[in-house]
Design an enzyme around this catalytic site. Structure first.
Site, PDB file in Angstrom:
ATOM      1  N   GLU A 180       0.713  -1.167  -0.106  1.00 50.24           N
ATOM      2  CA  GLU A 180       0.139   0.035  -0.049  1.00 50.24           C
ATOM      3  C   GLU A 180       0.934   1.406   0.241  1.00 50.24           C
ATOM      4  O   GLU A 180       1.258   1.615   0.971  1.00 50.24           O
ATOM      5  CB  GLU A 180      -1.057   0.022   1.196  1.00 50.24           C
ATOM      6  CG  GLU A 180      -1.699   1.362   1.273  1.00 50.24           C
ATOM      7  CD  GLU A 180      -2.758   1.145   2.478  1.00 50.24           C
ATOM      8  OE1 GLU A 180      -2.389   0.609   3.676  1.00 50.24           O
ATOM      9  OE2 GLU A 180      -3.850   2.036   2.580  1.00 50.24           O
ATOM     10  N   LYS A 222      -2.439  -2.050  -3.217  1.00 51.81           N
ATOM     11  CA  LYS A 222      -3.681  -1.265  -2.533  1.00 51.81           C
ATOM     12  C   LYS A 222      -3.232   0.145  -2.805  1.00 51.81           C
ATOM     13  O   LYS A 222      -1.943   0.620  -2.324  1.00 51.81           O
ATOM     14  CB  LYS A 222      -3.607  -1.596  -1.003  1.00 51.81           C
ATOM     15  CG  LYS A 222      -4.830  -0.732  -0.260  1.00 51.81           C
ATOM     16  CD  LYS A 222      -5.220  -1.301   1.029  1.00 51.81           C
ATOM     17  CE  LYS A 222      -6.379  -0.343   1.734  1.00 51.81           C
ATOM     18  NZ  LYS A 222      -6.933  -0.853   2.499  1.00 51.81           N
TER      19      LYS A 222
HETATM   20  P1  13P Z   1      -9.087   4.125   4.558  1.00 56.58           P
HETATM   21  O1  13P Z   1     -10.092   3.562   3.621  1.00 56.58           O
HETATM   22  O2  13P Z   1      -9.827   4.901   5.710  1.00 56.58           O
HETATM   23  O3  13P Z   1      -8.153   5.004   3.980  1.00 56.58           O
HETATM   24  O4  13P Z   1      -8.168   3.077   4.989  1.00 56.58           O
HETATM   25  C1  13P Z   1      -7.721   1.882   4.280  1.00 56.58           C
HETATM   26  C2  13P Z   1      -6.561   1.591   4.873  1.00 56.58           C
HETATM   27  O5  13P Z   1      -6.252   0.351   4.848  1.00 56.58           O
HETATM   28  C3  13P Z   1      -5.544   2.566   5.193  1.00 56.58           C
HETATM   29  O6  13P Z   1      -4.149   1.821   5.556  1.00 56.58           O
END
Ligand code: 13P
Length: 334
Positions: A180, A222
């Site tokens: 991510e 992600k």
């Molecule tokens: P949000 O959808 O609130 O951005 O959170 C997703 C997430 O996994 C953040 O690390």
């Protein structure tokens, strides 16, 4: 790295990327969860966090829309009010168990306003333990703030290197890395700037993943959507967000990547779903896509619950409504 069992990783990926389902992010750290509780006057205790997670994870029917859940270290060890482990309940529902394995952000020394992500120390042992607790995928988040001077090439390179090393450790343990790199919504930048930065970040990431021989078909990206800054004067509409996001991803994300999921990143719940729906309208894409929101799914339900047992049913209704709409958006049908 031929000891990596790619078929196991691919099987997990395909179970996560089922059409019409998404991956619930419920992996807020204790600090982040408490901050949300504080603003609603909910006691910031382990028991309240457990009750909140029980409301989400044990909601009847959530498995119709949720293929996997990302948990936090505290939650993967917790149980429902009858003493049954959440992990057992999720397994019975056929929902995959994920775990946040990074240990948060720290200042990147010498780079004002930038961060690197902690958590590589001791990671193989932690991943091994989470696997024994039932996890099949693991998330690591890096964050990039857009400003006149950031993100720097150094911060992009350093975070990409950390993401690649964590991804290798996960794959060596048959755990799918959910990688991510979040480009933050904060700022006054326009969507062109977000496009430029997201392109650089993703290109840097995939260079590092290639250098470390990470198996892309056993990995999930992600990502943030490509959005105008929260305080930008003329924020791009959903159709434009859909086009920009798809174009950036097509340019930067190799077709072999197992799946692409989206974070909500502080958008309002409606905005996140509407933007996701516009992205999905561009399907077929080289990879399957799914939602992986935390706030955009949880926020109304949390405010409705507010820590009171008498509100559980109403809060679950709000939660299921968000899940259902995001499931429709996954097919571009909203
Ligand atoms: P949000 O959808 O609130 O951005 O959170 C997703 C997430 O996994 C953040 O690390």
């Amino acid at each position: 790295m031929d000891h990596i069992e790619i078929e196991k990783l691919k099987s997990t990926v395909s179970k996560m990327m089922i059409d019409g389902k998404g991956v619930l992010a419920a992996d807020e750290s204790t600090k982040s969860c408490n901050a949300r509780f504080q603003s609603l006057g909910i006691p910031e205790t382990e028991e309240e966090r457990r009750r909140w997670r029980e409301l989400l994870l044990c909601a009847p029917g959530m498995e119709e829309y949720v293929s996997g859940v990302i948990l936090y270290d505290e939650t993967i060890r917790q149980s429902d009010s009858d003493g049954k482990l959440f992990t057992e309940i999720l397994k019975e529902k056929g929902v995959l168990i994920g775990i946040k394995v990074d240990e948060g952000l720290q200042d990147y020394i010498g780079h004002t306003g930038e961060t690197v992500t902690m958590g590589l120390n001791g990671l193989p042992a932690r991943v091994q333990e989470y696997k024994s607790l039932g996890a099949t995928f693991a998330k690591w988040r890096a964050a990039f703030k857009i400003s006149e001077f950031t993100p720097t090439d150094d911060a992009i390179r350093e975070n990409a290197e950390l993401l690649a090393r964590y991804a290798v450790i996960c794959q060596e343990h048959d755990i799918v890395p959910m990688v991510e790199p979040e480009v933050l919504l904060d700022g006054t930048h326009d969507i062109e700037k977000a496009k430029e930065v997201t392109t650089k970040v993703l290109k840097g990431l995939f260079e590092s993943l290639a250098k470390h021989h990470v198996h892309l078909d056993g990995l999930i990206l992600k990502t943030s959507m490509v959005l105008s800054g929260k305080d930008s004067e003329n924020r791009a509409d959903a159709k434009t967000v859909g086009e920009y996001t798809v174009n950036v991803l097509k340019e930067c994300v190799p077709a072999e990547v197992g799946g692409v999921v989206f974070l909500s990143g502080g958008q309002t719940p409606d905005e996140a779903t509407e933007n996701f729906n516009e992205i999905a309208k561009h399907e077929p894409l080289p990879w399957k896509i799914a939602f992986s929101f935390s706030r955009a799914i949880q926020n109304d339900a949390l405010a409705t619950w507010a820590g009171k047992s008498s509100n559980i049913d109403l809060a679950r209704e709000a939660y299921m409504e968000r899940l259902k709409n995001n499931s429709l958006a996954d097919k571009g049908l909203l």
